[in-house]
Structures are given as structure tokens and as C-alpha cells.
Write an enzyme that holds these catalytic residues in place. Structure first.
Site, PDB file in Angstrom:
ATOM      1  N   ASP A 102       0.831  -1.203   0.000  1.00  0.00           N
ATOM      2  CA  ASP A 102       0.000   0.000   0.000  1.00  0.00           C
ATOM      3  C   ASP A 102       0.872   1.262   0.000  1.00  0.00           C
ATOM      4  O   ASP A 102       2.021   1.230   0.439  1.00  0.00           O
ATOM      5  CB  ASP A 102      -0.902   0.032   1.239  1.00  0.00           C
ATOM      6  CG  ASP A 102      -1.926  -1.088   1.221  1.00  0.00           C
ATOM      7  OD1 ASP A 102      -2.233  -1.603   0.125  1.00  0.00           O
ATOM      8  OD2 ASP A 102      -2.415  -1.455   2.310  1.00  0.00           O
TER       9      ASP A 102
HETATM   10  N1  URA Z   1      -1.402  -5.933   3.834  1.00  0.00           N
HETATM   11  C1  URA Z   1      -1.845  -4.658   3.866  1.00  0.00           C
HETATM   12  O1  URA Z   1      -2.869  -4.363   4.469  1.00  0.00           O
HETATM   13  N2  URA Z   1      -1.132  -3.733   3.207  1.00  0.00           N
HETATM   14  C2  URA Z   1       0.023  -3.994   2.558  1.00  0.00           C
HETATM   15  O2  URA Z   1       0.645  -3.092   1.993  1.00  0.00           O
HETATM   16  C3  URA Z   1       0.469  -5.323   2.532  1.00  0.00           C
HETATM   17  C4  URA Z   1      -0.268  -6.291   3.182  1.00  0.00           C
END
Ligand code: URA
Length: 236
Positions: A102
Site C-alpha cells: 500500500d
Molecule cells: N497488507 C496490507 O494491508 N497492506 C500492505 O501493503 C500489505 C499487506
């Protein structure tokens, strides 16, 4: 830059006319993306494959391990002009991230221009372990941990926890620091997992991917993978 059909013909794979047919009928990928337009221009860094066979073998494959900072997008391009993980790496190769983190997640992400390697790692049958450190809003309880270990169902599918470590509980700040290892790669999965326990994820970082760890790479720093490391992924 040269026309795609000319580069295919020059590689000796087939004639220019046949190359045009192959492009139009959807047999040709450039950097793992289907290209059906005849006018497409490519250069020596573009990886061209026809029915899965790479035809310009002189493309040098590159493999990077990046410590992604916050506020950087995990794709090769961003329509809004935000910094991408690819922008952080000094190369002219057409690299792209393997999977995604993310925008606000930090940590270990791999990038390459080797489509076969990327597909291998992302294939669902390839159960690669990913380890995250999450700072949670709230104090995690023994009951929460038991639920996690039993397997919480997200969108109809149980999330299997390979390992779980409670690193710290800060009663004053009302936060918990946990380390969790999973094998799956659904988007936002760690955030969804802890939302189910009413423990919103405040900060998230990936510190491990298979046998690779973030080691002492600082935020925004990267290193090349060794050939040994690349081969090891194929032998897992
Ligand atoms: N899980 C999440 O919520 N975000 C990420 O970036 C990776 C795994």
C-alpha cells in the site's frame, strides 16, 4: 526506437508480415503486456515475447530489493504523477514491482524486468512467506491472538497465520506492536485482518519475503539480488 514488427523480424523469429499477424492476433507481449497495435515502438530495453518465448535475448534481467518508503506507489507509472517504486531505482531497464505494498506501507518489495520470475513468485501455488510488523491502535488480547491463530475469515477465505509474535503492548499509548507471517497476497490483507479484531493498523512494514529480509537497508535504499538468490526462489 523501432517498430515492434521490425524488431521481431530482425530477431529471425519470423518474417515481418507474419510478425504483423502475430501482433494483431494477440500473441505478442512487450514487458509482459499484450500489444496488438502494429505501430508500437520498442527499444533495446523492452522484453518482447511471443507465445511465452522471449525473442530478444540480449535484454539483461535485473532484480532489485527495495526498502519502500511511505507515500510511494507500488506500480511502474502513476496517472497522478506520484513517486513510484520504479522512480527510486537508477536503471533504464523496464522494471516493475512484484506484487504490491500500500501507499503508506513501508518495507521490502522486489522489482524486476524478468516476467517469468515475477509470474513465478506471484503464482498462487507458490506459497511464499511474507512477514509484516504492524503497529495497532488498541491493546491486543490473548483472545484476539487465539482468534488470529485459528484463522480469521476475510471475504470468504481464512487467512492462515504462519507465525505470530507480540512484540510490545504500550498501555499508556494504547497501542500494540505485532509481527505476523502469512503466505497469501490479497490486497490490504493485514489491515483487513486486524480491522476484524477492532485493532486498526496505524503503521505497517514488510520485513521479510521468503528467505529475504530487509536487513540494514534504510528507507528508499535498494540492492541488487544475487544470481544465487534468484535461483533459490526457483528451487523453493
Ligand atoms: N497488507 C496490507 O494491508 N497492506 C500492505 O501493503 C500489505 C499487506
Amino acid at each position: 526506437m523501432e517498430r515492434l514488427q521490425k524488431v521481431i523480424a530482425a530477431s529471425g523469429y519470423t518474417s515481418r508480415r507474419k510478425a504483423e499477424e502475430l501482433i494483431k492476433t494477440g500473441h505478442v507481449l512487450v514487458n509482459d503486456k499484450l500489444v496488438t497495435e502494429l505501430g508500437t515502438k520498442v527499444d533495446s530495453n523492452d522484453v518482447i515475447s511471443i507465445d511465452g518465448t522471449i525473442i530478444n535475448k540480449d535484454v539483461k534481467f535485473e532484480y532489485y530489493l527495495l526498502n519502500k518508503p511511505r507515500g510511494v506507489i507500488s506500480s511502474a507509472h502513476d496517472a497522478e504523477g506520484r513517486t513510484t517504486v520504479v522512480d527510486l531505482i537508477a536503471t533504464s531497464a523496464r522494471i516493475y514491482p512484484i506484487g504490491r505494498l500500500d501507499y503508506n506501507t513501508t518495507g521490502l518489495i522486489l522489482l524486476t524486468n524478468d516476467g517469468e520470475f515475477a509470474n513465478h513468485l506471484m503464482h498462487p501455488s507458490f506459497q511464499i512467506e511474507k512477514t509484516y510488523v504492524a503497529k495497532l491502535e488498541g491493546l491486543i488480547t490473548g483472545e484476539d491472538i487465539a482468534k488470529l491463530k485459528k484463522g480469521i475469515v476475510i471475504e470468504g477465505r481464512k487467512v492462515e497465520i504462519k507465525r505470530f509474535k507480540l512484540k510490545k503492548k504500550d498501555v499508556e499509548k494504547n497501542t500494540s506492536l505485532v509481527e505476523v507471517t502469512i503466505v497469501e497476497g490479497r490486497n490490504h490483507i493485514i489491515k483487513k485482518l486486524f480491522e476484524k479484531l477492532n485493532l486498526p493498523v496505524n503503521k505497517l512494514s514488510r520485513i521479510g519475503y521468503g528467505f529475504l529480509t530487509i536487513d540494514n537497508l534504510k528507507s528508499g535504499e535498494y540492492r541488487l539480488l544475487s544470481i544465487k538468490e534468484v535461483k533459490k526462489f526457483y528451487s523453493l
